[in-house]
Design a protein around this motif. Sequence first.
Motif, PDB file in Angstrom:
ATOM      1  N   ILE A 135       0.843  -1.200   0.000  1.00 27.99           N
ATOM      2  CA  ILE A 135       0.000   0.000   0.000  1.00 27.99           C
ATOM      3  C   ILE A 135       0.876   1.247   0.000  1.00 27.99           C
ATOM      4  CG2 ILE A 135      -1.646   1.339   1.380  1.00 27.99           C
ATOM      5  CD1 ILE A 135      -2.868  -1.323   2.293  1.00 27.99           C
ATOM      6  N   TRP A 136       1.940   1.260   0.829  1.00 25.89           N
ATOM      7  CA  TRP A 136       2.848   2.408   0.845  1.00 25.89           C
ATOM      8  C   TRP A 136       3.478   2.606  -0.525  1.00 25.89           C
ATOM      9  CZ3 TRP A 136       8.189   2.830   0.033  1.00 25.89           C
ATOM     10  CH2 TRP A 136       8.734   4.086   0.343  1.00 25.89           C
ATOM     11  N   ARG A 137       3.907   1.523  -1.148  1.00 27.46           N
ATOM     12  CA  ARG A 137       4.523   1.617  -2.474  1.00 27.46           C
ATOM     13  C   ARG A 137       3.517   2.176  -3.478  1.00 27.46           C
ATOM     14  NH1 ARG A 137       5.830  -2.414  -6.701  1.00 27.46           N
ATOM     15  NH2 ARG A 137       6.716  -1.176  -8.395  1.00 27.46           N
ATOM     16  N   ALA A 138       2.262   1.715  -3.434  1.00 28.48           N
ATOM     17  CA  ALA A 138       1.254   2.189  -4.375  1.00 28.48           C
ATOM     18  C   ALA A 138       0.958   3.677  -4.192  1.00 28.48           C
ATOM     19  CB  ALA A 138      -0.027   1.371  -4.223  1.00 28.48           C
ATOM     20  N   LEU A 139       1.025   4.149  -2.956  1.00 27.24           N
ATOM     21  CA  LEU A 139       0.765   5.567  -2.689  1.00 27.24           C
ATOM     22  C   LEU A 139       1.898   6.476  -3.152  1.00 27.24           C
ATOM     23  CD1 LEU A 139      -0.745   5.421   0.925  1.00 27.24           C
ATOM     24  CD2 LEU A 139      -1.969   5.969  -1.182  1.00 27.24           C
ATOM     25  N   TYR A 140       3.125   6.013  -3.021  1.00 30.84           N
ATOM     26  CA  TYR A 140       4.262   6.920  -3.180  1.00 30.84           C
ATOM     27  C   TYR A 140       5.185   6.627  -4.351  1.00 30.84           C
ATOM     28  CZ  TYR A 140       3.161   8.948   1.359  1.00 30.84           C
ATOM     29  OH  TYR A 140       2.542   9.603   2.393  1.00 30.84           O
ATOM     30  N   ASP A 141       5.084   5.455  -4.965  1.00 35.57           N
ATOM     31  CA  ASP A 141       6.019   5.123  -6.036  1.00 35.57           C
ATOM     32  C   ASP A 141       5.714   5.972  -7.271  1.00 35.57           C
ATOM     33  OD1 ASP A 141       7.931   4.028  -7.622  1.00 35.57           O
ATOM     34  OD2 ASP A 141       7.246   1.948  -7.426  1.00 35.57           O
ATOM     35  N   GLN A 142       6.699   6.730  -7.717  1.00 40.96           N
ATOM     36  CA  GLN A 142       6.522   7.605  -8.869  1.00 40.96           C
ATOM     37  C   GLN A 142       6.947   6.947 -10.176  1.00 40.96           C
ATOM     38  OE1 GLN A 142       7.937  11.705  -8.033  1.00 40.96           O
ATOM     39  NE2 GLN A 142       8.311  10.982  -5.952  1.00 40.96           N
ATOM     40  N   ARG A 143       7.348   5.695 -10.117  1.00 38.22           N
ATOM     41  CA  ARG A 143       7.730   4.959 -11.319  1.00 38.22           C
ATOM     42  C   ARG A 143       6.710   3.861 -11.600  1.00 38.22           C
ATOM     43  NH1 ARG A 143      14.319   4.242 -10.965  1.00 38.22           N
ATOM     44  NH2 ARG A 143      14.786   6.420 -10.497  1.00 38.22           N
ATOM     45  N   GLY A 144       6.567   3.549 -12.873  1.00 42.78           N
ATOM     46  CA  GLY A 144       5.624   2.512 -13.242  1.00 42.78           C
ATOM     47  C   GLY A 144       4.199   3.022 -13.280  1.00 42.78           C
ATOM     48  N   GLN A 145       3.276   2.096 -13.488  1.00 45.97           N
ATOM     49  CA  GLN A 145       1.865   2.417 -13.611  1.00 45.97           C
ATOM     50  C   GLN A 145       1.152   2.243 -12.268  1.00 45.97           C
ATOM     51  OE1 GLN A 145       0.440   3.636 -16.408  1.00 45.97           O
ATOM     52  NE2 GLN A 145       2.470   3.597 -17.351  1.00 45.97           N
ATOM     53  N   ALA A 186      -5.113  -2.661  10.910  1.00 49.60           N
ATOM     54  CA  ALA A 186      -5.330  -1.909  12.151  1.00 49.60           C
ATOM     55  C   ALA A 186      -4.097  -1.108  12.545  1.00 49.60           C
ATOM     56  CB  ALA A 186      -5.723  -2.873  13.270  1.00 49.60           C
ATOM     57  N   VAL A 187      -2.913  -1.681  12.373  1.00 49.33           N
ATOM     58  CA  VAL A 187      -1.682  -0.975  12.727  1.00 49.33           C
ATOM     59  C   VAL A 187      -1.354   0.098  11.695  1.00 49.33           C
ATOM     60  CG1 VAL A 187       0.798  -1.220  13.127  1.00 49.33           C
ATOM     61  CG2 VAL A 187      -0.782  -2.947  14.009  1.00 49.33           C
ATOM     62  N   LEU A 188      -1.612  -0.178  10.431  1.00 49.08           N
ATOM     63  CA  LEU A 188      -1.247   0.772   9.369  1.00 49.08           C
ATOM     64  C   LEU A 188      -2.146   2.007   9.345  1.00 49.08           C
ATOM     65  CD1 LEU A 188       0.347   1.492   6.787  1.00 49.08           C
ATOM     66  CD2 LEU A 188      -1.359   0.178   5.496  1.00 49.08           C
ATOM     67  N   LEU A 189      -3.441   1.845   9.576  1.00 56.89           N
ATOM     68  CA  LEU A 189      -4.408   2.930   9.375  1.00 56.89           C
ATOM     69  C   LEU A 189      -4.010   4.267  10.013  1.00 56.89           C
ATOM     70  CD1 LEU A 189      -7.973   1.317   9.546  1.00 56.89           C
ATOM     71  CD2 LEU A 189      -6.949   2.579   7.640  1.00 56.89           C
ATOM     72  N   LEU A 235       7.806   9.118   5.115  1.00 63.35           N
ATOM     73  CA  LEU A 235       8.612   8.345   6.057  1.00 63.35           C
ATOM     74  C   LEU A 235       7.755   7.819   7.199  1.00 63.35           C
ATOM     75  CD1 LEU A 235      11.375   7.288   6.843  1.00 63.35           C
ATOM     76  CD2 LEU A 235      11.846   9.472   7.962  1.00 63.35           C
ATOM     77  N   ARG A 236       6.813   8.633   7.673  1.00 70.11           N
ATOM     78  CA  ARG A 236       5.915   8.179   8.736  1.00 70.11           C
ATOM     79  C   ARG A 236       5.055   7.005   8.254  1.00 70.11           C
ATOM     80  NH1 ARG A 236       3.999  12.721   9.876  1.00 70.11           N
ATOM     81  NH2 ARG A 236       2.136  12.718   8.573  1.00 70.11           N
ATOM     82  N   CYS A 237       4.555   7.096   7.038  1.00 68.28           N
ATOM     83  CA  CYS A 237       3.740   6.011   6.488  1.00 68.28           C
ATOM     84  C   CYS A 237       4.583   4.753   6.267  1.00 68.28           C
ATOM     85  CB  CYS A 237       3.102   6.469   5.177  1.00 68.28           C
ATOM     86  SG  CYS A 237       1.914   5.303   4.482  1.00 68.28           S
ATOM     87  N   LEU A 238       5.824   4.916   5.798  1.00 67.74           N
ATOM     88  CA  LEU A 238       6.715   3.767   5.619  1.00 67.74           C
ATOM     89  C   LEU A 238       6.998   3.086   6.950  1.00 67.74           C
ATOM     90  CD1 LEU A 238       8.644   1.993   3.988  1.00 67.74           C
ATOM     91  CD2 LEU A 238      10.384   3.780   4.226  1.00 67.74           C
ATOM     92  N   ALA A 239       7.254   3.885   7.986  1.00 65.25           N
ATOM     93  CA  ALA A 239       7.490   3.311   9.312  1.00 65.25           C
ATOM     94  C   ALA A 239       6.254   2.580   9.814  1.00 65.25           C
ATOM     95  CB  ALA A 239       7.895   4.413  10.293  1.00 65.25           C
ATOM     96  N   GLY A 240       5.071   3.168   9.585  1.00 64.70           N
ATOM     97  CA  GLY A 240       3.837   2.507   9.994  1.00 64.70           C
ATOM     98  C   GLY A 240       3.597   1.215   9.247  1.00 64.70           C
ATOM     99  N   ALA A 241       3.922   1.193   7.939  1.00 68.49           N
ATOM    100  CA  ALA A 241       3.764  -0.025   7.151  1.00 68.49           C
ATOM    101  C   ALA A 241       4.724  -1.110   7.630  1.00 68.49           C
ATOM    102  CB  ALA A 241       3.997   0.280   5.673  1.00 68.49           C
ATOM    103  N   SER A 242       5.947  -0.697   7.958  1.00 64.65           N
ATOM    104  CA  SER A 242       6.922  -1.649   8.496  1.00 64.65           C
ATOM    105  C   SER A 242       6.442  -2.204   9.836  1.00 64.65           C
ATOM    106  CB  SER A 242       8.276  -0.963   8.651  1.00 64.65           C
ATOM    107  OG  SER A 242       9.199  -1.799   9.301  1.00 64.65           O
ATOM    108  N   ALA A 243       5.947  -1.326  10.696  1.00 63.90           N
ATOM    109  CA  ALA A 243       5.433  -1.772  12.000  1.00 63.90           C
ATOM    110  C   ALA A 243       4.282  -2.744  11.835  1.00 63.90           C
ATOM    111  CB  ALA A 243       4.999  -0.557  12.819  1.00 63.90           C
ATOM    112  N   ALA A 244       3.411  -2.486  10.857  1.00 65.48           N
ATOM    113  CA  ALA A 244       2.259  -3.366  10.630  1.00 65.48           C
ATOM    114  C   ALA A 244       2.711  -4.759  10.210  1.00 65.48           C
ATOM    115  CB  ALA A 244       1.345  -2.751   9.571  1.00 65.48           C
ATOM    116  N   GLY A 245       3.676  -4.829   9.280  1.00 62.45           N
ATOM    117  CA  GLY A 245       4.171  -6.134   8.851  1.00 62.45           C
ATOM    118  C   GLY A 245       4.842  -6.903   9.967  1.00 62.45           C
ATOM    119  N   LEU A 246       5.619  -6.209  10.787  1.00 57.57           N
ATOM    120  CA  LEU A 246       6.304  -6.865  11.905  1.00 57.57           C
ATOM    121  C   LEU A 246       5.318  -7.284  12.990  1.00 57.57           C
ATOM    122  CD1 LEU A 246       9.368  -4.457  12.093  1.00 57.57           C
ATOM    123  CD2 LEU A 246       9.385  -6.827  11.279  1.00 57.57           C
ATOM    124  N   ALA A 247       4.266  -6.490  13.198  1.00 56.38           N
ATOM    125  CA  ALA A 247       3.242  -6.856  14.180  1.00 56.38           C
ATOM    126  C   ALA A 247       2.523  -8.131  13.755  1.00 56.38           C
ATOM    127  CB  ALA A 247       2.248  -5.709  14.347  1.00 56.38           C
TER     128      ALA A 247
END
Length: 478
Positions: A242-252, A284-287, A411-423
């Motif tokens: 989800i973080w990649r889809a929001l912020y990645d400026q390359r690709g479609q 729940a952790v990412l939101l 960066l905050r969203c990336l950290a939250g996404a990382s926390a969600a995966g680790l949780a």
Amino acid sequence: MARGSLVPETAAHAATTVARATGHRAQVDVTSDGAALAALGRTPLLLRVTAFSMFVFPSSMVIKDIGAAGTVPMILSCLLFVFWLASWIWRLHDPVRVRHPGRMAGVFFVLGIIVSYTALYGGWTGDATVTGLAAADRWLILAFASLGLILVAAESVKTMADAMQLLRWLLAGAFFCGVVGLIQFTLRVNPMEWVQLAMPGFTYNGGDTPFQARGNLVRVAGSTFHSIEFGVVSAMLLPLSIWRALYDQRGQRWFHWLQTALLVFAVAATVSRSGTLASVVAIAVLLPFLPRIARQRTIAALPFVIIALFVAVPGFVGTITDALGADTSDPSIATRVNNYPRVARMIDAKPWFGVGPGNYTVQNAQEILDNQYLNTIVSMGIVGLICVFIYLVLPGVAALHSARHAAFPALRCLAGASAAGLAVAAVCSVTFDSLSFPTFALSYPLLVGLSGAIWIMVKNEGSSPAPATTTPQTTRMD
């Protein structure tokens, strides 16, 4: 692609390559979200290929002379550790200055395995068999391979552009795994058999379960070992996708969201309680760390996602509802509950160091411990349990801390996404013996290393000026 092309010609050249990638830069590039994400990533090719290989090369295919540890991703992960160690010995980089909780967690994991391993070889835990010693050797190799992933990822991912580059490769591998799962689910064909045929020099070692019945549905495993692993790992990567889809400026953009949707489908295709729990924890952790508009749209989209799954996977809602509402009459739950008295007796017999890493053996399916923490205390004792608990819990807590203190949205969203995966990893290790599954066992330390890199970026961002440009998520989400 020849495997030899992934390895530098000499150890000195390899160490120099890693040193350049892991060397400190003058300042973390967080001047603005747009500038940070538009830059070219500089993560080592070997790290990126290792991340991709976790989902592409089946862990059932091994080099016979090495044994179960001789899989492609395990070999590459061990090479990362060797190159990192060589670059330190030759003073091509200084890892002492790089401090983050993920490294501490990885060191505890290694120490826990070494203590139990030493006790087994020293005869303190009873007579060891040849098979038991070989299993302990595999776990020791896993420990150093995991540490290599943590160290190299944390020290080479220095910017959000680096993180994006690494995640593109990791999510590309996960996309391959999802496509395999989709083919398995719809056609009842296992494409991984074709991959196995294309791996000369490797031997099929067994252990994978591509299909498994549950109710009226057939659970699939993609390119992983088991459907539960497929569901949990897909949920672990969902927030990062989800973080990649929001912020990645390359690709479609549509393809980025297609990859994300395929991870959601993967969780559903496993028809797994663990996968369902994992997806709930992940969202729940990412939101709270999503951009405001993205958070609102995610909440609004959830009912439609459930409806789409109902249409795409006939019988899914009924099957998963029955599974979630099951009691001790359900064989899976009954097995877990009935194992507790036997586990208590085994702990009493060898409380401190257990029977040895990887040495818990079962006579039948009813004796499988679908709980990594229980499995750990039996095989590695109380000392090992403390170390593994730190390994599975500390990185997620640290990532949450990073997300709460990050100033810049991406960066905050990336950290939250990382926390969600680790949780997800920490919670779902209660519902299955996670570290016994090869894709989880290697993808988790990669996320730990990423969280360490994020920790360093958040720590250093205070020295950077405030962003003066509009962030990509504002432009893309409005």
